[in-house]
Design a protein around this motif. Structure first.
Motif, short mmCIF file in Angstrom:
data_model
loop_
_atom_site.label_atom_id
_atom_site.label_comp_id
_atom_site.label_asym_id
_atom_site.label_seq_id
_atom_site.Cartn_x
_atom_site.Cartn_y
_atom_site.Cartn_z
N THR A 13 0.85 -1.18 0.00
CA THR A 13 0.00 0.00 0.00
C THR A 13 0.88 1.24 0.00
OG1 THR A 13 -1.70 -1.18 1.25
CG2 THR A 13 -1.83 1.22 1.24
N LEU A 14 0.62 2.13 -0.94
CA LEU A 14 1.34 3.39 -1.03
C LEU A 14 0.38 4.49 -0.60
CD1 LEU A 14 3.07 2.89 -4.50
CD2 LEU A 14 3.82 2.11 -2.25
N VAL A 15 0.82 5.35 0.32
CA VAL A 15 -0.03 6.38 0.89
C VAL A 15 0.53 7.76 0.54
CG1 VAL A 15 -1.11 7.23 3.01
CG2 VAL A 15 -0.54 4.80 2.80
N SER A 16 -0.34 8.60 -0.03
CA SER A 16 0.06 9.94 -0.45
C SER A 16 0.02 10.93 0.70
CB SER A 16 -0.86 10.43 -1.57
OG SER A 16 -2.16 10.68 -1.05
N ASP A 18 -1.83 13.43 1.04
CA ASP A 18 -3.20 13.81 1.40
C ASP A 18 -4.06 12.60 1.79
OD1 ASP A 18 -2.86 13.17 -1.27
OD2 ASP A 18 -4.09 14.78 -2.05
N GLY A 19 -3.40 11.49 2.12
CA GLY A 19 -4.09 10.34 2.69
C GLY A 19 -4.70 9.34 1.73
N PHE A 20 -4.50 9.51 0.43
CA PHE A 20 -5.02 8.52 -0.52
C PHE A 20 -4.13 7.28 -0.47
CE2 PHE A 20 -6.86 12.40 -2.17
CZ PHE A 20 -8.17 12.00 -2.42
N GLU A 21 -4.77 6.12 -0.51
CA GLU A 21 -4.05 4.85 -0.44
C GLU A 21 -4.23 4.08 -1.74
OE1 GLU A 21 -5.13 2.60 3.03
OE2 GLU A 21 -4.68 4.28 4.37
N PHE A 22 -3.13 3.54 -2.23
CA PHE A 22 -3.12 2.77 -3.47
C PHE A 22 -2.53 1.40 -3.18
CE2 PHE A 22 -2.79 7.25 -4.42
CZ PHE A 22 -3.77 7.43 -5.38
N VAL A 23 -3.28 0.36 -3.48
CA VAL A 23 -2.79 -1.00 -3.30
C VAL A 23 -2.21 -1.44 -4.63
CG1 VAL A 23 -3.44 -3.37 -2.71
CG2 VAL A 23 -4.52 -1.44 -1.52
N VAL A 24 -0.94 -1.84 -4.60
CA VAL A 24 -0.19 -2.12 -5.82
C VAL A 24 0.46 -3.50 -5.71
CG1 VAL A 24 1.68 -1.27 -7.29
CG2 VAL A 24 0.37 0.32 -5.93
N PRO A 33 13.75 1.84 -6.79
CA PRO A 33 14.79 1.51 -5.81
C PRO A 33 14.44 2.01 -4.41
CG PRO A 33 15.79 2.39 -7.80
CD PRO A 33 14.30 2.59 -7.94
N ALA A 34 13.78 3.15 -4.31
CA ALA A 34 13.41 3.70 -3.00
C ALA A 34 12.40 2.78 -2.31
CB ALA A 34 12.84 5.10 -3.16
N ILE A 35 11.39 2.35 -3.04
CA ILE A 35 10.38 1.46 -2.46
C ILE A 35 11.01 0.10 -2.16
CG2 ILE A 35 8.24 0.21 -2.93
CD1 ILE A 35 7.27 2.72 -4.43
N ARG A 36 11.85 -0.37 -3.05
CA ARG A 36 12.53 -1.66 -2.83
C ARG A 36 13.33 -1.61 -1.53
NH1 ARG A 36 14.25 -2.27 -7.83
NH2 ARG A 36 16.25 -1.26 -7.49
N GLY A 37 14.01 -0.50 -1.29
CA GLY A 37 14.78 -0.34 -0.05
C GLY A 37 13.89 -0.28 1.18
N CYS A 53 3.88 2.12 2.53
CA CYS A 53 4.88 3.16 2.32
C CYS A 53 4.18 4.51 2.27
CB CYS A 53 5.63 2.93 1.01
SG CYS A 53 6.54 1.38 0.94
N HIS A 54 4.58 5.42 3.15
CA HIS A 54 4.00 6.76 3.21
C HIS A 54 4.91 7.73 2.48
CE1 HIS A 54 0.88 5.80 6.21
NE2 HIS A 54 1.73 4.84 6.52
#
Length: 108
Positions: A13-16, A18-24, A33-37, A53-54
């Motif tokens: 889940t990636l969170v923006s 402004d609080g929007f959540e995206f399930v990927v 690479p940032a998310i992988r880390g 990830c926020h």
């Protein structure tokens, strides 16, 4: 000892800002690479434990387009010719900033 990768969800889940959540799909998000880390179980980051990830510096509109790119990339990664992805001109600067932050300018 249980393999930590087996305990990982297929999705993250990636969170923006402004609080929007995206399930990927995890495999699609790992192009960054940032998310992988952040999600590396060896990192001991909270994100690796929670699968969330926020991104306080990325708005929901921009993160939505980033997620769309992750899905586009994952779907087309093995194709020689992929269809064009629509990128709104008014979002270009914000998308470039997000791409730089996420390491997508160096991703393969």
């Amino acid at each position: 000892m249980v393999n930590q990768e087996l305990n990982q969800s297929k999705y993250v889940t990636l969170v923006s800002s402004d609080g929007f959540e995206f399930v990927v799909l995890r495999k699609a998000a790992m192009i960054s690479p940032a998310i992988r880390g952040m999600l590396d179980p060896k990192s001991k980051f909270a994100e690796a434990q929670s699968g969330r990830c926020h991104f306080p510096e990325i708005s929901g509109l921009v993160l939505e387009k980033v997620v769309e790119y992750f899905q586009y990339w994952y779907k087309n990664k093995d194709r020689e010719e992929a269809p064009e992805m629509d990128i709104p001109v008014d979002m270009c600067l914000e998308l470039l900033t997000a791409a730089d932050f996420l390491g997508l300018d160096n991703a393969t």
